[in-house]
Every structure is written in structure tokens, then in C-alpha cells.
Motif scaffolding. Sequence first.
Motif, mmCIF file in Angstrom:
data_model
loop_
_atom_site.group_PDB
_atom_site.id
_atom_site.type_symbol
_atom_site.label_atom_id
_atom_site.label_comp_id
_atom_site.label_asym_id
_atom_site.label_seq_id
_atom_site.Cartn_x
_atom_site.Cartn_y
_atom_site.Cartn_z
ATOM 1 N N LYS A 201 -6.350 25.764 -4.782
ATOM 2 C CA LYS A 201 -5.536 27.036 -4.167
ATOM 3 C C LYS A 201 -5.118 28.097 -5.435
ATOM 4 C CE LYS A 201 -1.658 27.212 -1.220
ATOM 5 N NZ LYS A 201 -2.538 27.655 0.203
ATOM 6 N N SER A 202 -5.247 29.108 -4.963
ATOM 7 C CA SER A 202 -5.110 30.308 -5.679
ATOM 8 C C SER A 202 -3.626 30.364 -5.906
ATOM 9 C CB SER A 202 -5.647 31.566 -5.083
ATOM 10 O OG SER A 202 -5.073 31.911 -4.019
ATOM 11 N N GLY A 203 -3.327 30.858 -7.256
ATOM 12 C CA GLY A 203 -1.618 30.863 -7.424
ATOM 13 C C GLY A 203 -1.010 29.642 -8.073
ATOM 14 N N GLY A 204 -1.886 28.510 -7.873
ATOM 15 C CA GLY A 204 -1.357 27.282 -8.541
ATOM 16 C C GLY A 204 -1.145 26.426 -7.683
ATOM 17 N N ILE A 205 -1.819 24.814 -8.330
ATOM 18 C CA ILE A 205 -1.955 23.803 -7.305
ATOM 19 C C ILE A 205 -2.091 22.547 -8.631
ATOM 20 C CG2 ILE A 205 -4.222 23.697 -7.175
ATOM 21 C CD1 ILE A 205 -3.671 22.068 -4.497
ATOM 22 N N GLU A 206 -1.030 21.788 -8.595
ATOM 23 C CA GLU A 206 -1.157 20.761 -9.568
ATOM 24 C C GLU A 206 0.012 19.609 -9.207
ATOM 25 O OE1 GLU A 206 0.283 22.743 -13.064
ATOM 26 O OE2 GLU A 206 2.291 23.058 -12.240
ATOM 27 N N GLY A 207 0.120 18.537 -10.019
ATOM 28 C CA GLY A 207 1.002 17.481 -9.716
ATOM 29 C C GLY A 207 0.702 16.547 -8.475
ATOM 30 N N PRO A 208 -0.512 16.093 -8.334
ATOM 31 C CA PRO A 208 -0.925 15.465 -7.018
ATOM 32 C C PRO A 208 -0.205 14.085 -7.249
ATOM 33 C CG PRO A 208 -2.603 15.368 -8.781
ATOM 34 C CD PRO A 208 -1.765 16.346 -9.183
ATOM 35 N N SER A 209 0.162 13.472 -5.742
ATOM 36 C CA SER A 209 0.801 12.226 -5.444
ATOM 37 C C SER A 209 -0.155 11.992 -4.308
ATOM 38 C CB SER A 209 2.276 12.179 -5.277
ATOM 39 O OG SER A 209 2.623 10.792 -5.308
ATOM 40 N N LEU A 210 -0.800 10.913 -4.361
ATOM 41 C CA LEU A 210 -1.609 10.360 -3.290
ATOM 42 C C LEU A 210 -0.957 8.945 -2.570
ATOM 43 C CD1 LEU A 210 -4.070 10.809 -1.385
ATOM 44 C CD2 LEU A 210 -5.502 9.379 -3.340
ATOM 45 N N VAL A 211 -0.810 8.753 -1.540
ATOM 46 C CA VAL A 211 -0.331 7.668 -0.875
ATOM 47 C C VAL A 211 -0.984 7.318 0.522
ATOM 48 C CG1 VAL A 211 1.965 8.024 -1.647
ATOM 49 C CG2 VAL A 211 1.538 8.651 0.300
ATOM 50 N N TYR A 212 -1.081 6.119 0.846
ATOM 51 C CA TYR A 212 -1.763 5.508 2.120
ATOM 52 C C TYR A 212 -0.726 4.781 2.956
ATOM 53 C CZ TYR A 212 -4.382 2.939 5.490
ATOM 54 O OH TYR A 212 -4.740 2.549 6.740
ATOM 55 N N ASN A 213 -0.381 5.579 4.153
ATOM 56 C CA ASN A 213 0.448 4.959 5.218
ATOM 57 C C ASN A 213 -0.257 4.095 6.374
ATOM 58 O OD1 ASN A 213 2.346 4.705 7.117
ATOM 59 N ND2 ASN A 213 3.384 6.667 6.852
ATOM 60 N N SER A 214 0.037 2.798 6.254
ATOM 61 C CA SER A 214 -0.798 2.201 7.023
ATOM 62 C C SER A 214 -0.253 2.078 8.447
ATOM 63 C CB SER A 214 -0.648 0.370 6.672
ATOM 64 O OG SER A 214 0.978 0.269 6.639
ATOM 65 N N SER A 215 0.863 2.833 8.650
ATOM 66 C CA SER A 215 1.322 3.072 9.926
ATOM 67 C C SER A 215 0.654 4.287 10.812
ATOM 68 C CB SER A 215 2.838 3.086 9.983
ATOM 69 O OG SER A 215 3.687 2.232 9.357
ATOM 70 N N THR A 216 0.134 5.007 9.962
ATOM 71 C CA THR A 216 -0.503 6.043 10.537
ATOM 72 C C THR A 216 -1.870 5.935 10.212
ATOM 73 O OG1 THR A 216 -0.410 7.531 8.619
ATOM 74 C CG2 THR A 216 1.577 7.661 9.909
ATOM 75 N N GLY A 217 -2.409 5.529 9.339
ATOM 76 C CA GLY A 217 -3.808 5.272 9.267
ATOM 77 C C GLY A 217 -4.566 6.391 8.303
ATOM 78 N N TYR A 218 -3.552 7.344 7.695
ATOM 79 C CA TYR A 218 -3.804 8.405 6.937
ATOM 80 C C TYR A 218 -3.456 8.275 5.462
ATOM 81 C CZ TYR A 218 -4.773 11.353 11.092
ATOM 82 O OH TYR A 218 -5.297 11.716 12.011
#
Length: 318
Positions: A201-218
Motif C-alpha cells: 500500500k502506498s503511504g505505508g504498510i507494516e506491522g502484520p498480524s495474521l490469525v485464523y478464525n475457525s468459526s468463519t473459515g477465514y
Amino acid sequence: MFKSRKRIITLLLLSAMLVFSSVFPVYAATWSLNGDTNVHDPAYIKEGSTHWVFSTGSGLQVLYSTNGTTYNRSLPIYTSRPSWWSTYVPNHTGLDVWAPDIFYYNGKYHLYYSISTFGSKVSAIGLTTTTSISGGVWTDQGVVISSNDSTNYNAIDPNIMQAANGNLYMVFGSWSSGIYITAISKTTMKPTGNAYRIATKSGGIEGPSLVYNSSTGYYYLFVSIGVCCAGTDSTYKIAVGRSTNVLGPYYDKNGVDMKNGGASVIDSGNSAWVGPGGQDVSGTNVIARHAYSVAENGAPKLLISDLYWDSSGWPYYN
């Protein structure tokens, strides 16, 4: 007769309130914190009954709380520099450590962190481990992944997660080079192959945090967009996209691929707290982050909230 009618009306009102709350859920609570809450880029975990927060700072800063609300500062993780720091980041001086992430796996706490200098892709992600946070004995495991001016990515801001099939992955990266993902070995807890870009993303993107939610499947990719580290002039915001595949593609609420700049903002701050970001999602029901306090002239402070999910499967908090 009057009392009976009043009881019926009361029951009807209660039923209506229950229906309303199920359709329009109340926003989740932000914890009332006190004590020492000065942090940048917090990583939150609970060991037994003790809440721990690791954050950017000299030697890698540590806070703890026995009740989740009153925080005290503990000793930093590092009091001297591991020799490999200078090998991978020659211009790095002192004990400045950035954006840690804490992950419990196979009987150990794995604390990932980054060393770098502002405006440079000469960076490295390191790892230190312990079997007991409260015990305070950490073993440095050396470099996890590094970058330089010729690599596509910037090796900062690590976050480790376990996918639905049990495999481990790390997301990391920042700014123009974007956010990357790589598979992690369950034995070494370090990358096993290539890294793939999943967001930019232009203008800055950082600090990712990735999770899996089994209730939604995403899978949900939380990121900080905008500019940090400028007190009340910071423009940080917390945004999110989601995917049915851990490797992506990740789309925002409007269906825009995060590799093409997509990102749905869920927290842009308010009159009291400016520039929220550096977030860490613990499980699927707690989110920690920092924001700059207007009342304290832009001091970066710890904020923790319960994380909820709406009927469409998107996260929110207040």
C-alpha cells in the motif's frame, strides 16, 4: 390485571432487546489499564495467570500484570548485544530492538524481534526462546531471516501463526516492499523456503498480524497503514483483509486485493488516542496495540480490547 399486563410488556421489551443485540451487537470492551503502559508495537500473551507484553525499546522491553489491567515494567530481554546483530545490520548500534512477537509452541515461548535502522532495508529478524517467561532465562537462537538493499522485502515486524492444517507461517515486512509470508519449520522455527508478497500500500504498510478464525473459515491479515512514530502527528490506522487460503489472496471488505492496495480500516483513532497501530491479535478475541495519548502530549501507550466478529465475519472493537 394491571400487574399481569405490566409483566407481559416487560417480557416483550426484554425479548426485543435480545433480538436487537443479536442483530446489532454491542461493541467490545476496551480494557481499563493503569500502571506503566508506555509501549510501542506491543506483543501480548498470557502465561498462567500473568499477562505479558513485549515491546519495542532498549534490549526489548517487558511489561507484566497479574490481573490484566495494572502493568509493571520488568527487566529487558537483552542487556548485551548478540554478536550476529553487527554481522547482519552493521549500522545498528546499542540495544534498540523493534516490534517483537511472542508465540507459544511445542513447550516453548518463541520471541521474535527485529533490528534495523530507520529508512533502511538492511534489517534482520531474530529469535530467542524460553520454557518459562516468568523464569526469565532466554536463549538467543540467532538470525531468522535478513534483508538488504537488494532484497524485495524488509525483514522487520515478524508475526508467527499456525494454519488450520497445523503448519506454521511467518508474516513480516513494511512499506513499499510490502508484507510477505513464508513457511516456518516446526523444528528450527525458521523459514523453510521462499517468501511471497501478500500486501502492499502506498503511504505505508507494516506491522502484520495474521490469525485464523475457525468459526468463519477465514484467515485475517491485520496491518498498520500510514505513518507511525510521530506522536500526535502520526497517521497510523489499523486495517484488515481476509482470505480462505493462508497464502492469499487477501481481500478487503470491498473486494480489493491487498496486493493492490486493499485494506479495510477498523481503527483510525479518536480525539483521545491518535495513530493506533503496531497491533497484535491474541487468539481471535483480544487485540493489543499502541496509540499516542493526546492527554500526555503524544506518549505511546498500550491499549487492549476484546475483539468481536460481526455477522459477516469481520472483526471489530471499540
